[in-house]
Design a protein around this motif. Structure first.
Motif, PDB file in Angstrom:
ATOM      1  N   ASP A 193       0.832  -1.214   0.000  1.00  0.00           N
ATOM      2  CA  ASP A 193       0.000   0.000   0.000  1.00  0.00           C
ATOM      3  C   ASP A 193       0.863   1.259   0.000  1.00  0.00           C
ATOM      4  O   ASP A 193       2.027   1.223   0.394  1.00  0.00           O
ATOM      5  CB  ASP A 193      -0.902   0.017   1.237  1.00  0.00           C
ATOM      6  N   GLU A 194       0.280   2.369  -0.442  1.00  0.00           N
ATOM      7  CA  GLU A 194       0.985   3.652  -0.384  1.00  0.00           C
ATOM      8  C   GLU A 194       1.266   4.028   1.074  1.00  0.00           C
ATOM      9  O   GLU A 194       2.370   4.450   1.416  1.00  0.00           O
ATOM     10  CB  GLU A 194       0.151   4.747  -1.050  1.00  0.00           C
ATOM     11  N   ILE A 195       0.247   3.877   1.904  1.00  0.00           N
ATOM     12  CA  ILE A 195       0.379   4.202   3.333  1.00  0.00           C
ATOM     13  C   ILE A 195      -0.492   3.237   4.135  1.00  0.00           C
ATOM     14  O   ILE A 195      -1.605   2.889   3.718  1.00  0.00           O
ATOM     15  CB  ILE A 195      -0.077   5.651   3.634  1.00  0.00           C
TER      16      ILE A 195
ATOM     17  N   THR B 202       5.025   3.426   5.189  1.00  0.00           N
ATOM     18  CA  THR B 202       4.847   3.836   3.796  1.00  0.00           C
ATOM     19  C   THR B 202       5.242   2.700   2.853  1.00  0.00           C
ATOM     20  O   THR B 202       5.804   1.691   3.274  1.00  0.00           O
ATOM     21  CB  THR B 202       5.686   5.084   3.483  1.00  0.00           C
ATOM     22  N   LYS B 203       4.928   2.886   1.581  1.00  0.00           N
ATOM     23  CA  LYS B 203       5.142   1.846   0.570  1.00  0.00           C
ATOM     24  C   LYS B 203       6.575   1.300   0.619  1.00  0.00           C
ATOM     25  O   LYS B 203       7.530   2.066   0.727  1.00  0.00           O
ATOM     26  CB  LYS B 203       4.848   2.398  -0.826  1.00  0.00           C
TER      27      LYS B 203
ATOM     28  N   ASP C  52      -4.428   2.254  -0.606  1.00  0.00           N
ATOM     29  CA  ASP C  52      -3.883   1.401  -1.655  1.00  0.00           C
ATOM     30  C   ASP C  52      -3.469   2.240  -2.848  1.00  0.00           C
ATOM     31  O   ASP C  52      -2.371   2.100  -3.388  1.00  0.00           O
ATOM     32  CB  ASP C  52      -4.930   0.362  -2.064  1.00  0.00           C
ATOM     33  N   ASP C  53      -4.362   3.149  -3.275  1.00  0.00           N
ATOM     34  CA  ASP C  53      -4.093   4.027  -4.415  1.00  0.00           C
ATOM     35  C   ASP C  53      -4.838   5.340  -4.176  1.00  0.00           C
ATOM     36  O   ASP C  53      -6.060   5.399  -4.304  1.00  0.00           O
ATOM     37  CB  ASP C  53      -4.559   3.361  -5.720  1.00  0.00           C
ATOM     38  N   SER C  54      -4.114   6.389  -3.831  1.00  0.00           N
ATOM     39  CA  SER C  54      -4.756   7.666  -3.511  1.00  0.00           C
ATOM     40  C   SER C  54      -5.430   8.288  -4.726  1.00  0.00           C
ATOM     41  O   SER C  54      -6.455   8.956  -4.598  1.00  0.00           O
ATOM     42  CB  SER C  54      -3.727   8.641  -2.927  1.00  0.00           C
TER      43      SER C  54
END
Length: 256
Positions: free
Chosen positions: A76-78, A147-148, A120-122
């Protein structure tokens, strides 16, 4: 990369991988213990662990005695979560400490909230989030953010304790709880998927060339149907190959 077991209940440590062996120690719940490998002796699976000064011991493999931590990389991104510390001697379980917003009596407790979420995807707004409230008179909550591609050990998963969270620890001072929807990859088996995909692609190309050389494929619109069929078979083969490779790899780890 070290390997750890998280102890879930008191468990005996044997001097050798034999049931009649001398018991040299007893581990308690929530300990993280280094382990070397899994062994099978006399119809019994054992976990070889490291004690102080590189001394080894053995645990009987029992599904509810410990959790084998996995070393993971965040996809995930965050992913933001929390850790907590007790202010009192009330050592309640996590399931009783955090509640849905609006369910705690604010007249009797000092109520505070924490947001737990994964992004997952902002850009596509693929976000999972949860608002929780807790009694701040009992615990102090510390936000935790990964973070990713951050790496951490998953020390207890939602399947093991039927929880909303996975428990993580990067062994560098950052640990706590993340949503069970957090996407991560077990780095120990990370090589399996790209290897299987490469093999599947090569297999598809080989099948296509063989069919073309034998005259079974004619350059026409029907090739789309043939291509779809080959792609479908390739996906099935790839999934089977991934399962086989992971099984072989896990078996090798057990026997070494």
């Amino acid at each position: 990369m070290d390997k750890f077991l998280r102890i879930l209940k008191p468990v005996k440590v044997y001097a050798k991988h034999e049931s009649k062996s001398r018991i040299i120690k007893e581990l308690v719940a929530d300990e993280l213990i280094l382990f070397n490998r899994e062994k099978r002796r006399n119809q019994q699976n054992w976990m070889e662990i490291y004690l102080e000064k590189d001394k080894v011991g053995y645990l009987k493999k029992d599904s509810d005695a410990f959790f084998r931590c996995s070393f993971a990389s965040l996809n995930d991104e965050i992913s933001s979560g929390f850790n907590y510390e007790y202010k009192t001697e009330d050592a309640s379980k996590i399931a009783t400490l955090f509640h849905q917003v609006g369910t705690l009596n604010k007249e009797q407790h000092t109520v505070e909230t924490i947001e737990v979420k994964t992004i997952d995807d902002s850009d596509e707004k693929k976000i999972a989030q949860l608002q929780l409230e807790y009694n701040a008179d009992i615990i102090n909550v510390i936000p935790v953010v990964f973070t990713k591609e951050s790496e951490f050990y998953v020390t207890n998963d939602a399947e093991t304790n039927d929880s909303l969270f996975i428990q993580v620890d990067n062994r560098l001072g950052k640990k706590g709880y993340l949503l069970k929807t957090t996407n991560y990859t077990n780095t120990e088996d990370k090589w399996v998927t790209p290897f299987a995909i490469t093999v599947a692609i090569l297999a598809v190309i080989g099948i296509f060339i063989a069919f073309l050389a034998s005259g079974w494929i004619v350059i026409s619109g029907l090739m789309f149907i043939v291509g779809f069929g080959v792609a479908f078979v390739a996906i099935i083969v790839m999934q089977i190959l991934i399962l086989i490779l992971r099984g072989i790899f896990n078996h090798i780890r057990k026997r070494l």
